[in-house]
Structures are given as structure tokens and as C-alpha cells.
Design a protein around this motif. Sequence first.
Motif, PDB file in Angstrom:
ATOM      1  N   LEU A  10      28.650  59.048  26.619  1.00  0.00           N
ATOM      2  CA  LEU A  10      28.282  59.079  28.050  1.00  0.00           C
ATOM      3  C   LEU A  10      27.113  60.009  28.350  1.00  0.00           C
ATOM      4  O   LEU A  10      26.537  59.937  29.428  1.00  0.00           O
ATOM      5  N   GLN A  11      26.783  60.886  27.391  1.00  0.00           N
ATOM      6  CA  GLN A  11      25.799  61.929  27.711  1.00  0.00           C
ATOM      7  C   GLN A  11      24.427  61.365  28.097  1.00  0.00           C
ATOM      8  O   GLN A  11      23.776  61.900  28.993  1.00  0.00           O
ATOM      9  N   ALA A  12      24.003  60.272  27.479  1.00  0.00           N
ATOM     10  CA  ALA A  12      22.675  59.723  27.785  1.00  0.00           C
ATOM     11  C   ALA A  12      22.624  59.220  29.230  1.00  0.00           C
ATOM     12  O   ALA A  12      21.674  59.513  29.982  1.00  0.00           O
ATOM     13  N   THR A  13      23.676  58.509  29.639  1.00  0.00           N
ATOM     14  CA  THR A  13      23.753  57.985  31.009  1.00  0.00           C
ATOM     15  C   THR A  13      23.836  59.136  31.999  1.00  0.00           C
ATOM     16  O   THR A  13      23.131  59.143  33.030  1.00  0.00           O
ATOM     17  N   ALA A  14      24.694  60.115  31.693  1.00  0.00           N
ATOM     18  CA  ALA A  14      24.868  61.268  32.586  1.00  0.00           C
ATOM     19  C   ALA A  14      23.558  62.041  32.714  1.00  0.00           C
ATOM     20  O   ALA A  14      23.198  62.488  33.806  1.00  0.00           O
ATOM     21  N   ARG A  15      22.865  62.192  31.588  1.00  0.00           N
ATOM     22  CA  ARG A  15      21.599  62.945  31.593  1.00  0.00           C
ATOM     23  C   ARG A  15      20.580  62.248  32.506  1.00  0.00           C
ATOM     24  O   ARG A  15      19.925  62.892  33.329  1.00  0.00           O
ATOM     25  N   GLU A  16      20.483  60.953  32.359  1.00  0.00           N
ATOM     26  CA  GLU A  16      19.537  60.183  33.175  1.00  0.00           C
ATOM     27  C   GLU A  16      19.847  60.363  34.661  1.00  0.00           C
ATOM     28  O   GLU A  16      18.955  60.589  35.478  1.00  0.00           O
ATOM     29  N   TYR A  17      21.146  60.278  34.979  1.00  0.00           N
ATOM     30  CA  TYR A  17      21.561  60.385  36.381  1.00  0.00           C
ATOM     31  C   TYR A  17      21.201  61.754  36.946  1.00  0.00           C
ATOM     32  O   TYR A  17      20.612  61.869  38.006  1.00  0.00           O
ATOM     33  N   TRP A  18      21.571  62.835  36.184  1.00  0.00           N
ATOM     34  CA  TRP A  18      21.323  64.192  36.664  1.00  0.00           C
ATOM     35  C   TRP A  18      19.824  64.491  36.789  1.00  0.00           C
ATOM     36  O   TRP A  18      19.390  65.150  37.714  1.00  0.00           O
ATOM     37  N   LEU A  19      19.056  64.019  35.833  1.00  0.00           N
ATOM     38  CA  LEU A  19      17.628  64.320  35.854  1.00  0.00           C
ATOM     39  C   LEU A  19      16.920  63.598  36.994  1.00  0.00           C
ATOM     40  O   LEU A  19      15.866  64.026  37.454  1.00  0.00           O
ATOM     41  N   GLN A  20      17.518  62.471  37.430  1.00  0.00           N
ATOM     42  CA  GLN A  20      16.912  61.735  38.553  1.00  0.00           C
ATOM     43  C   GLN A  20      17.185  62.433  39.886  1.00  0.00           C
ATOM     44  O   GLN A  20      16.481  62.209  40.860  1.00  0.00           O
ATOM     45  N   SER A  65      16.968  65.087  42.629  1.00  0.00           N
ATOM     46  CA  SER A  65      15.822  65.951  42.934  1.00  0.00           C
ATOM     47  C   SER A  65      16.150  67.430  42.711  1.00  0.00           C
ATOM     48  O   SER A  65      15.288  68.237  42.393  1.00  0.00           O
ATOM     49  N   GLY A  66      17.462  67.770  42.810  1.00  0.00           N
ATOM     50  CA  GLY A  66      17.812  69.188  42.710  1.00  0.00           C
ATOM     51  C   GLY A  66      18.149  69.655  41.304  1.00  0.00           C
ATOM     52  O   GLY A  66      18.782  70.696  41.153  1.00  0.00           O
ATOM     53  N   ALA A  67      17.750  68.884  40.272  1.00  0.00           N
ATOM     54  CA  ALA A  67      18.092  69.278  38.894  1.00  0.00           C
ATOM     55  C   ALA A  67      17.261  70.505  38.499  1.00  0.00           C
ATOM     56  O   ALA A  67      16.101  70.393  38.145  1.00  0.00           O
ATOM     57  N   GLY A  68      17.877  71.690  38.614  1.00  0.00           N
ATOM     58  CA  GLY A  68      17.166  72.943  38.322  1.00  0.00           C
ATOM     59  C   GLY A  68      17.197  73.278  36.832  1.00  0.00           C
ATOM     60  O   GLY A  68      17.658  72.473  36.023  1.00  0.00           O
ATOM     61  N   TRP A  69      16.729  74.506  36.525  1.00  0.00           N
ATOM     62  CA  TRP A  69      16.628  74.871  35.102  1.00  0.00           C
ATOM     63  C   TRP A  69      18.003  75.038  34.448  1.00  0.00           C
ATOM     64  O   TRP A  69      18.168  74.800  33.258  1.00  0.00           O
ATOM     65  N   ILE A  70      19.020  75.423  35.265  1.00  0.00           N
ATOM     66  CA  ILE A  70      20.372  75.596  34.693  1.00  0.00           C
ATOM     67  C   ILE A  70      20.882  74.229  34.221  1.00  0.00           C
ATOM     68  O   ILE A  70      21.376  74.086  33.101  1.00  0.00           O
ATOM     69  N   LEU A  81      21.980  70.421  29.939  1.00  0.00           N
ATOM     70  CA  LEU A  81      21.811  69.068  29.374  1.00  0.00           C
ATOM     71  C   LEU A  81      21.152  69.116  27.999  1.00  0.00           C
ATOM     72  O   LEU A  81      21.523  68.382  27.080  1.00  0.00           O
ATOM     73  N   ALA A  82      20.188  70.030  27.857  1.00  0.00           N
ATOM     74  CA  ALA A  82      19.504  70.163  26.563  1.00  0.00           C
ATOM     75  C   ALA A  82      20.476  70.642  25.499  1.00  0.00           C
ATOM     76  O   ALA A  82      20.461  70.160  24.354  1.00  0.00           O
ATOM     77  N   LEU A  83      21.345  71.593  25.905  1.00  0.00           N
ATOM     78  CA  LEU A  83      22.344  72.118  24.948  1.00  0.00           C
ATOM     79  C   LEU A  83      23.323  71.027  24.519  1.00  0.00           C
ATOM     80  O   LEU A  83      23.641  70.881  23.335  1.00  0.00           O
ATOM     81  N   VAL A  84      23.802  70.260  25.513  1.00  0.00           N
ATOM     82  CA  VAL A  84      24.741  69.159  25.212  1.00  0.00           C
ATOM     83  C   VAL A  84      24.077  68.162  24.262  1.00  0.00           C
ATOM     84  O   VAL A  84      24.670  67.722  23.268  1.00  0.00           O
ATOM     85  N   ASP A  97      23.921  61.721  20.281  1.00  0.00           N
ATOM     86  CA  ASP A  97      23.916  60.635  21.267  1.00  0.00           C
ATOM     87  C   ASP A  97      24.456  59.370  20.580  1.00  0.00           C
ATOM     88  O   ASP A  97      23.713  58.606  19.975  1.00  0.00           O
ATOM     89  N   LEU A  98      25.756  59.169  20.689  1.00  0.00           N
ATOM     90  CA  LEU A  98      26.397  58.060  19.977  1.00  0.00           C
ATOM     91  C   LEU A  98      25.972  56.703  20.522  1.00  0.00           C
ATOM     92  O   LEU A  98      26.024  55.688  19.827  1.00  0.00           O
ATOM     93  N   GLN A  99      25.550  56.689  21.791  1.00  0.00           N
ATOM     94  CA  GLN A  99      25.136  55.418  22.392  1.00  0.00           C
ATOM     95  C   GLN A  99      23.869  54.878  21.703  1.00  0.00           C
ATOM     96  O   GLN A  99      23.627  53.663  21.702  1.00  0.00           O
ATOM     97  N   ALA A 100      23.109  55.788  21.109  1.00  0.00           N
ATOM     98  CA  ALA A 100      21.864  55.372  20.430  1.00  0.00           C
ATOM     99  C   ALA A 100      22.166  54.449  19.239  1.00  0.00           C
ATOM    100  O   ALA A 100      21.302  53.680  18.816  1.00  0.00           O
ATOM    101  N   PHE A 101      23.390  54.562  18.705  1.00  0.00           N
ATOM    102  CA  PHE A 101      23.755  53.742  17.534  1.00  0.00           C
ATOM    103  C   PHE A 101      24.318  52.379  17.957  1.00  0.00           C
ATOM    104  O   PHE A 101      24.673  51.568  17.109  1.00  0.00           O
ATOM    105  N   ASN A 102      24.439  52.201  19.268  1.00  0.00           N
ATOM    106  CA  ASN A 102      25.020  50.955  19.764  1.00  0.00           C
ATOM    107  C   ASN A 102      23.914  49.921  20.044  1.00  0.00           C
ATOM    108  O   ASN A 102      23.249  49.979  21.076  1.00  0.00           O
TER     109      ASN A 102
END
Lengths: 285, 293
Positions: free
Chosen positions: B214-224, B226-231, B236-239, B245-250
Motif C-alpha cells: 500500500l505504501q506506493a498508493t499512500a505516498r502518492e496520495y499524501w504527496l498530492q 498541498s500540506g505535505a510538509g518535511w515531516i 514517507l522516505a523512511l518507509v 515497494d512490493l506493488q512494483a513486483f505486481n
Amino acid sequence: MSEPAVAVTELTKVFPVPWRRQEIVAVQNLNLRVEPGEVYGLLGPNGSGKSTTLKIILGLVSTTRGQTEIFGRNSRLVESREAVGFLPESPYFYKYLTGAETLRFFGKLCGLSRASLKKRVDEVLELVGLADARDRRLSGYSKGMLQRIGLAQALIDEPKLIVLDEPTAGVDPAGSREIRDLIVDLKRRGITVLLSSHLLAQVQEVCDRVGILAGGVLVREGKLEELIAIENQTELVLQNASDNLLHEIETLAVESHAKLIAHRRSTTTLERLFLEATTKHHSKE
Amino acid sequence: MIEARHRRFSFVRVLAIATNTFTELTRLKVFHVLLIFALLLIGSSVFMARFSFQQEFQILKDVALGAMSIFTSLLAVVATARLIPQDIEDRTIYTILAKPVARFEYLIGKLAGVLLLLAIGTLAMGAMFLIVLYACEQTVLHETARQTMSPEQLNDALRAVRASALNADIVPCIALIYIKACLLGALTLFVSTFATTSVFTTVVMVFIYFIGHLQATAREYWLQQSGAGWITRTFLALVALIFPDLQAFNLVDGIIAGAAIPLAFFVKTAALGIFYGAIYTLLAGVVFYGKEL
């Protein structure tokens, strides 16, 4: 002075208790030296630190302080275990393997070549008396047979040191006797044996030297006969002695100001009685 | 001092542990149940409802490749999670490591046994899938050939059937399913080096499995947002760094849609899986080296 088979210097092991500000001192300032060719017994009640000490010597557990060496090599080094065979307490092997397959597996771990492996498997199975059960799966082995196959895997690489943790635990008197005979045989072959036990009678029969651990501290150590001898007492065991002769000996003792402490008929041990009875029963069948 | 004849790394020792681990795992009932269930699912996908041959092939690929992905992942986690705790419980680890066997050799041998099991499982499922797909393709080809149409139309129709059934892109798709399972096996091995029970390892791996997917989808959503700050970005970078990213193998969705898998993409994804697998194995080795047995 020859290099000791096992040298333990100022060994302390402390286990921290997770989530608590507590710690358990398993072994404290232990100094131990096992000479090549001797049978050394590490005695002590449950929880006295025997198994921990053996595991540290084999490099399975790290030290908190101090150092352990096998034939001059630090125990943490993998190569220190080249000359060692180990039988843990109540060993459990892969039950889907046969006796011979088990020994082949452990032989490969020791780096034995295919030709020498076949020869050693046959020899060791013969030595521990399991040649007839070599192709039987371990799931069908009795407790005593498992202990013997455990001893066989410890011997597969012709080690110079054998470490046995409670080798007769859970084994019946006959199986226990066989293991003791094997230990005596190992000693005869010049193999150093370090064993732990809390069965004192068995240790007394096979060990040259013993160390007694209590609460992680070595409280007594020395040659067995020196430790258990009562300096001012002597035993005489006579066969076919008449009442007159016994009376004369007693009188002589009193005249020479010695005190007769006990006068009783010799008895056999319960274990010897058990072994004789069961052996006769089996031979009748 | 006795003369040393010890080799730091021995392929023979690793192979002995790997083959023994493989034998041990093939005797587990869970392996048989999972494999049989997966084979049945793949085989039965041929009977699913369809409106056209394209749909039939799409459903077949969706079900079969999905089943392969789930069952190999499940097998990787379940088989690896029990290895070290079981050996510690049975004390067999003491007899093995009391021999001149390095702890890393023991770990590599155990993992190699699991990878061998996964390879056999993937091959069996892959073979079943290809047989079913081939049989369906032949049936549709026969049905199409019986229809009355001009030779040119027939040729086009047959070409369309072949294009939507068996094609070379299925192979890299299956290969990535295997690599994903190997990666999960290595990650499970790492978790099991500090876990105390196989149940704990399995539960942790279930969470990691979902995070990984789920991390790839979640990352995309959060980064979109507007309030995605440095924290948020650091988190997200740490995760993304810790969890693969297991979805990459699908690649199943792409395969169903008939998209081709570029070689460069396959190599990049496979290399990512192998890299993560190697890192987790290395970490497992570091933790296991200091483990009190």
C-alpha cells in the motif's frame, strides 16, 4: 606444560532481564582448566550455570567478562570448534532422517570428504552400537538410542574434545550404563571429555576431576579421589571372613586405640541389581 | 595449538544445510496444502464465466498469476518464520553451530532451502498455469477455425486469439513473482533473528506485506496533498527506504491489459528485489551473529 583442552579465565556471564532493571548472574569469576585426555565433570544443581558455561565454551553464548579457549583458540572463533564434538541435553534431531543420514549431515558440516564420511559413519555407528538401526528413521528411536546417535554425531569428526551436557538425562539405567561405558572408552582413546551432570553417582564412576558450581560460582574443584576421601578413615573389604577373624580384627583395633565406626555386610548397588535382573530376563527370552 | 584447516566459507556446508532445510519444509503439511490449493485454483479458473475469449484469457491470467503471487508470498513467510525458532526449540541449532559452521553459513543455508522450495512451488504453479492457458488457447483456436469467414478474416481472428493468450511477457511476470517471494523470505529471516516465536514473526510479516503493497498508493496520495510538509516527506522516505515497494513486483494488471514488459523495466525491478533481499540477509546475519542461543 601442555596446552589445556579447555581454559576458562575469569569468566562472568550476566543475562539482562528485558523490560526490567534487573539482571541474572549466571556465572561469576569462573576459572577452569581441563587437561588433554582427562574426564572432567562439572557438577551442580539445576540453574547453577553448568549449561551456560558449556555454551560459552562452545561459542554459542557470549561472555560478559573473561575469556574461554579450546586448545588455545578463542571460543568465539569458528575454527575453535574443529576439534570439538558436542551433545546437548535431551537432543532432538531431524526425525525424518535415518541414523546414517543424520551422521552424514553432521559429517558434511565438519567438512569430511565423501570417502572418509562413509567410513566414519560405519565406524561411529558400530562404536555406539547402532549399526543395526542405521537405516531406521530417528522418529522410531528410543530415548537411549537418540542419546547414542547424539554421541555418534559428536564423534563423527574424530574430535579431541567431547562436551556432554547431562548425557544420561532421561535415559534408563541400562542406557545410562552404555553411555558411561562409551565415556570410559573415549578416555581410553585419549579423547578429553567435559561433561555436566547432577547425577553424582555416575560422575563418580567416570570422572578424573570435578568442579562443583553453585549459584554460578565454582565452590569446589579437584581430583575426585582427593575430594571425596575421608583422611582419617580406612575401609577393609573381606571375603569369606569367619566370625572369629572379624572378632580378632575388632579387638586389635580397640587395642591400638582405633575406633570401629561401622561393621556391616557388603551390599550391591540398586543399579547393579537392576541391570543384572533385566539382563537375565532378556537372555531368558 | 591444533593446526587450523577451517575454511571461512564452505559451499558444501551451506549445501548440506540447504538440502536438509528443503527436505524438512517439503514434509510440512502446510506446504502440501498451499500448493494443492493453489494448483486447484489455477486449474479451476478455466471454468469461470466468460463472454469472449479475451475475457476468458484475462480472467485466467488474473486468477492464476494472482494465486501464484499470494501463495508464494504466503509460503515464503510461513516456511521461513518457523526455521530458527524451531531449531532453537529442538536444540538442533546447538549441535549444528557447535560444529565448525559459521552463523552466516547456517543462515544462508536455511534461506537457500526456502528459496529452493519456492522455486519448486513457482515452477509447479507456473507449469499448471501454462498448461491450462495452452489448453484454453487450443480450444478457442479450434472454435474460431470452425467459424465461416474469409481466409484473411480467419487469419486475423487466429492472430488475435494467440496474441491475447500465451505470450513471452508471462515469463518475466512469473520471475518477478518468484523474486518477490524470495525477498519476503529474506525479510522474514531477518525478523525471525530477533523474534522469539514464529507467530510473532508471521504477524509482523503480515503488517509488512500490507505496508509494502500500500505504501506506493499512500505516498502518492499524501504527496498530492498541498500540506505535505518535511515531516511527512521524511516519514514517507523512511518507509520507502525500510520497506520494499512490493506493488512494483505486481505486473499482473499490465499482463491482463496486454501491455508488453520492457526488458529494462524487468531488469531494474528484479535488481531492486535482489538488492533488498541481499540487504535483509546481511542484516539477519549481523543480528544473528550477536544472538545468545
